[in-house]
Motif scaffolding. Structure first.
Motif, PDB file in Angstrom:
ATOM      1  N   SER A  67      -8.002 -91.838  -9.367  1.00 48.17           N
ATOM      2  CA  SER A  67      -8.990 -92.593 -10.129  1.00 48.17           C
ATOM      3  C   SER A  67      -9.782 -93.523  -9.229  1.00 48.17           C
ATOM      4  N   THR A  68     -10.883 -94.028  -9.784  1.00 47.38           N
ATOM      5  CA  THR A  68     -11.690 -95.043  -9.120  1.00 47.38           C
ATOM      6  C   THR A  68     -12.486 -95.755 -10.208  1.00 47.38           C
ATOM      7  N   ILE A  69     -13.318 -96.720  -9.814  1.00 44.21           N
ATOM      8  CA  ILE A  69     -14.216 -97.378 -10.748  1.00 44.21           C
ATOM      9  C   ILE A  69     -15.619 -97.390 -10.164  1.00 44.21           C
ATOM     10  N   THR A  70     -16.608 -97.535 -11.029  1.00 43.53           N
ATOM     11  CA  THR A  70     -17.995 -97.528 -10.572  1.00 43.53           C
ATOM     12  C   THR A  70     -18.336 -98.859  -9.912  1.00 43.53           C
ATOM     13  N   ASP A  71     -19.310 -98.801  -8.976  1.00 45.70           N
ATOM     14  CA  ASP A  71     -19.707-100.013  -8.257  1.00 45.70           C
ATOM     15  C   ASP A  71     -20.789-100.764  -9.022  1.00 45.70           C
ATOM     16  N   ILE A  72     -21.431-101.695  -8.355  1.00 51.85           N
ATOM     17  CA  ILE A  72     -22.422-102.568  -8.979  1.00 51.85           C
ATOM     18  C   ILE A  72     -23.627-101.783  -9.495  1.00 51.85           C
ATOM     19  N   ASN A  73     -23.825-100.569  -8.951  1.00 51.02           N
ATOM     20  CA  ASN A  73     -24.935 -99.724  -9.394  1.00 51.02           C
ATOM     21  C   ASN A  73     -24.488 -98.637 -10.369  1.00 51.02           C
ATOM     22  N   GLY A  74     -23.224 -98.717 -10.816  1.00 52.96           N
ATOM     23  CA  GLY A  74     -22.699 -97.710 -11.722  1.00 52.96           C
ATOM     24  C   GLY A  74     -22.305 -96.413 -11.043  1.00 52.96           C
ATOM     25  N   LYS A  75     -22.278 -96.386  -9.696  1.00 52.46           N
ATOM     26  CA  LYS A  75     -22.030 -95.161  -8.945  1.00 52.46           C
ATOM     27  C   LYS A  75     -20.550 -95.038  -8.575  1.00 52.46           C
ATOM     28  N   PHE A  76     -20.078 -93.802  -8.496  1.00 56.76           N
ATOM     29  CA  PHE A  76     -18.717 -93.534  -8.023  1.00 56.76           C
ATOM     30  C   PHE A  76     -18.724 -92.287  -7.153  1.00 56.76           C
ATOM     31  N   THR A  77     -17.760 -92.200  -6.259  1.00 57.95           N
ATOM     32  CA  THR A  77     -17.539 -91.001  -5.442  1.00 57.95           C
ATOM     33  C   THR A  77     -16.044 -90.735  -5.366  1.00 57.95           C
ATOM     34  N   LEU A  78     -15.680 -89.487  -5.337  1.00 59.55           N
ATOM     35  CA  LEU A  78     -14.284 -89.071  -5.180  1.00 59.55           C
ATOM     36  C   LEU A  78     -14.247 -87.846  -4.277  1.00 59.55           C
ATOM     37  N   ALA A  79     -13.303 -87.817  -3.372  1.00 59.47           N
ATOM     38  CA  ALA A  79     -13.157 -86.690  -2.453  1.00 59.47           C
ATOM     39  C   ALA A  79     -11.882 -85.916  -2.762  1.00 59.47           C
ATOM     40  N   ASP A  80     -11.840 -84.680  -2.277  1.00 59.58           N
ATOM     41  CA  ASP A  80     -10.657 -83.822  -2.402  1.00 59.58           C
ATOM     42  C   ASP A  80     -10.239 -83.639  -3.855  1.00 59.58           C
TER      43      ASP A  80
END
Length: 845
Positions: free
Chosen positions: A125-138
């Motif tokens: 899991s992750t959370i979105t940043d200040i711009n609403g963006k997220f990235t996940l690898a693998d």
């Protein structure tokens, strides 16, 4: 002839249109491969399962074989390679991919900061940043990704639908939940994880929590003290003062269970484990008609309530305690959440423990020093929660939960009688709060839903104190047993209008017992209250206007008494930057805490819960109104709110007086009025805030002279300044300071410090609360570092320090008769925490 040419022309156009439509229609990759094999007389070599579920648009018929292969490579996650003019191989590029996206709201397409992004099945899991963006690898090709945010409908997408380069991330729009009109107004309020709702309430989302000065974890009751108007006059979460109220005037709910105990280490650590807590809603005024009790505030804690079918958990340790939590899917519809925490203080006494011990047990017999005795103590605490989540079907949900909180202290003294003889005593203290709850949500139609809630809460504090000097055993007990049932019915007329109708029943029993062995004395008092309430509310939210208006009718069966309580909450946006807000409420409270004796429960816990009698201890009632202005532009928030609050029905016994009224019984009121100001600027890497509260708070007791005097928590000026900064992507720092006036206290009459009353010598106090302690100042700091131990395990290290400058703060002052000179009074000062470091290490998967 002309007609035939015209018809021919139309037919050709129609054929072209049809052909154009067909070329844009997606077909199965298997069909495309079969067509290409015929067109170019080639053979494709591939595994059927690799292409079975893939659909694409047909390549243009004019493409060469090389152009066709390039087109297939650009439109799929497969590798098409021509070995020669006859054979083409097909292989999977990678079993895992990198994904990215930008999460937006459906209203104004604003970025949702801190939205949760979860890869199902693997728990990454992750959370979105200040711009609403997220990235996940693998990320596995066939995995499903769930995106969620408070107040919005969750959305699930296939990972390959989010496969893209960093320059071309897919936009994902989340829709506002239909049943929740009360939308988020400010996504980042002071720090990520703190949000502001339209109704003025503040929401703490512990999973998305950033960092606050001095904290090493999102301690729920410590975090809310960053809000204007929320103080702790003695820096204890067991004594949170909201707009001048006492701690027992805060309604504390955990998953709809009313709680009567809030702190470990007798107030220095929150008793509520934040790891399974989804959000905490703090309301200072304009509360929903659904809630009563808590004439000063409502602190509503809610745990995770969604069946995710993902196994996840975590564990951590700091210099005070260790904890763990798990979210365990059992079936697709059934899930189990469990958490536990226990102190390590009985195994390892860290410098942090030493500071906490000195602060908690100062001015008690536990920390008393004497050449004639040796003392030892064993203190520990633990808490646990468990929740069962069952989705019967899409329209019905059942939840059952339990929470347990415990503090335990064993204390022993060895008195030295002479060189060959000693005498020992053992005392103990136990403080417990157990809660059991269950609820059922039903969505009967798209517009009509119900929520049935039931709970049982039990609070116990027991102490056994053997006093060697008098050969006396003192046993004390305070018990609360409460059951409650609530039924809410919601009718959603349209997207902007919602109606609430409900009924609540509570039965509260309280016991207070004191037993003395020598001379023999016993006192046991039991009280039971039966309360009923009907409440109704309308909530409207459209464009620039938010309105919530409600009424609550309370019936106290024991006293045959009705109390009518109106509620109002309005927010009107007058421009793109400015808004006005108006809040008001009447509330009541039928339970309270009193201070009987200074040596209650070994002197560590001096408060007991009691039920109202409607005479000696009346039902406390409050009337509060507030008006404010808000400014929001370019992530700059400025708020100013004026409030006026009257609380009637308080007693001298629940105020903890250290003055001439200490042993006098009387009923009175207090009036708190003031102004709260907050300025907060957020950016991608930082947030900085300044809050200021000015207030006056005065008692009024008609039978006293003087009739009015400053409240014990009359803190006129309070300032908080802080910031957090993201140094690198995974390193954050927070620094903040607090300054406020010292709280009032009462001095003895100069030159005549004591007075004789019968056979007793007492302190001869002067005008009540005329003096003030020195100003309180404290600087705190925290550092947070997180990193990935593996693709599915996140590690976090946090270090924090409270009172970094080791400033000597006095938080209370009173006087007692000098045992060596009855004409003299001794000054007793209670101190705040000195320089107190702490650190934690956590793993989450």
């Amino acid at each position: 002839m002309k007609l035939n040419k015209g018809i021919l022309f139309l037919l050709l156009c129609f054929e072209c249109i049809c052909f154009g439509q067909n070329t844009t229609k997606k077909v199965s990759l298997t069909e495309v491969i079969f067509t290409i094999e015929k067109q170019f007389n080639v053979k494709f070599s591939y595994a059927v399962e690799d292409v079975a579920d893939i659909t694409i648009e047909k390549p243009k018929a004019t493409f060469t074989l090389q152009q066709t292969i390039a087109y297939l490579n650009s439109k799929t996650l497969l590798n098409f390679k021509a070995l020669d003019n006859r054979y083409v191989t097909v292989s999977v590029i990678n079993k895992t991919i990198a994904v990215c996206g930008v999460v937006l709201s459906d209203d104004k397409k604003l970025p949702l900061i801190g939205a949760s992004v979860l890869v199902n099945d693997i728990g990454k899991s992750t959370i979105t940043d200040i711009n609403g963006k997220f990235t996940l690898a693998d990320i596995p090709l066939n995995s499903i990704i769930t995106l969620s945010f408070i107040g919005f409908e969750s959305k699930q997408l296939e990972a390959n639908a989010l496969f893209s380069t960093q320059k071309n991330c897919k936009e994902i729009v989340l829709s506002t939940k239909n049943e929740e009109l009360n939308q988020v107004m400010i996504n980042v309020y002071l720090t990520p994880g703190l949000q502001k709702y339209l109704d003025g309430s503040t929401v703490l989302n512990t999973k998305r929590f950033g960092i606050l000065p001095g904290l090493i974890e999102p301690d729920i009751l410590q975090s809310i003290q960053t809000l204007p108007g929320v103080e702790s006059s003695n820096e204890s979460i067991a004594n949170i003062n909201v707009r001048g109220g006492t701690n027992d005037q805060n309604l504390v709910l955990w998953d709809n269970i009313k709680m009567y105990h809030s702190g470990h280490f007798f107030g220095l650590i929150s008793a509520y484990n934040p790891n399974l807590t989804s959000k905490v809603i703090v309301s200072k005024n304009g509360t929903s008609a659904e809630f009563s009790d808590g004439v000063s505030s409502t602190i509503n804690m809610q745990t995770k309530d969604v069946v995710t079918n993902v196994f996840s958990g975590g564990a951590g340790i700091n210099l005070i305690s260790t904890d763990a939590f798990l979210e365990i899917p059992i079936t697709k519809k059934l899930e189990f959440h469990v958490s536990g925490r226990r102190s390590i203080t009985d195994l390892y006494q860290s410098p942090t423990y030493t500071k906490y011990f000195q602060r908690s047990f100062q001015d008690t017999e536990i920390n008393a020093k004497s050449d004639q005795k040796e003392t030892s103590s064993d203190f520990y605490f633990y808490d646990f929660t468990a929740k069962l989540l069952y989705d019967v079907n899409e329209k019905h949900q059942i939840r059952a939960n339990i929470i347990g909180i415990n503090n335990a202290l064993d204390y022993s003294e060895h008195h030295i009688l002479n060189s060959n003889e000693t005498e020992s005593k053992v005392s103990n203290l136990s403080q417990k709060n157990m809660g059991y709850g269950g609820n059922w949500k039903g969505q009967w139609t798209p517009k009509l839903s119900t929520h049935l809630i039931a709970y049982l809460c039990k609070y116990n504090i027991d102490a056994s104190d053997y006093r060697v000097e008098t050969d006396q055993l003192l046993t004390e007990a305070n018990e609360v047993l409460e059951t409650g049932v609530k039924l809410n019915s919601n009718y959603k007329a349209n997207d902007n209008l919602n109606y609430l109708l409900g009924y609540q029943y509570n039965e509260t029993g309280m016991l207070n017992q004191t037993i003395v062995s020598n001379p023999r004395y016993s006192s046991t008092k039991k009280d039971v209250l039966l309360n009923h309430a009907l409440f109704s509310e309308v909530e409207y939210n459209k464009k620039n206007t938010y309105l919530r208006a409600g009424i609550r009718l309370n019936y106290f069966q024991k006293f045959d008494k009705f109390i009518f309580e109106p509620r109002i909450n309005i927010r009107q946006k007058i421009s793109n930057q400015f808004a006005l807000k108006l809040e008001g409420e009447f509330k009541n409270q039928s339970t309270t805490q009193i201070v009987d004796f200074e040596d209650d429960f070994l002197g560590v816990e001096k408060r007991r819960w009691v039920a109202v009698t409607d005479k000696d201890i009346p039902i406390a009632t409050s009337k509060q109104g507030s008006f404010g202005v808000e400014f929001n532009e370019k992530k700059l928030t400025i708020e100013a709110t004026g409030f006026y609050k009257i609380v009637d029905g308080i007693t001298t016994s629940n105020q903890g007086f250290y003055n001439s009224f200490q042993y006098t019984s009387a009923n009175g009121s207090y009036t708190a009025k003031g102004l709260e100001f907050l300025a907060n600027k957020t950016a991608q890497k930082y947030s900085v805030w300044l809050s200021y509260t000015f207030s006056t708070n005065e008692y009024e007791f008609d039978s006293f002279t003087p009739t009015t005097f400053p409240n014990n928590v009359d803190i006129r000026h309070s300032v908080s300044l802080g910031f957090y900064y993201t140094i690198f992507k995974n390193i954050k720092i927070a620094v903040g300071g607090i300054w406020r006036n010292g709280q009032p206290y009462t001095k003895p009459v100069e030159g005549k410090e004591t007075i004789q009353k019968g056979n007793n010598t007492m302190v001869n106090y002067d005008t009540p609360n005329k003096e003030n302690l020195d100003d309180f100042m404290r600087l705190d700091a925290s550092l947070n570092y997180n990193f990935m131990l593996s693709p599915s395990i996140k590690a976090t290290f946090t270090a924090g320090v409270i009172n970094a400058t080791n400033h000597d703060n006095e938080i209370n002052r009173y006087y007692k008769v000098n045992p060596n000179d009855s004409n003299d009074a001794i000054q007793v000062d209670n101190k705040s925490l000195g320089l107190t470091p702490n650190m934690s290490f956590r793993l989450n998967f």
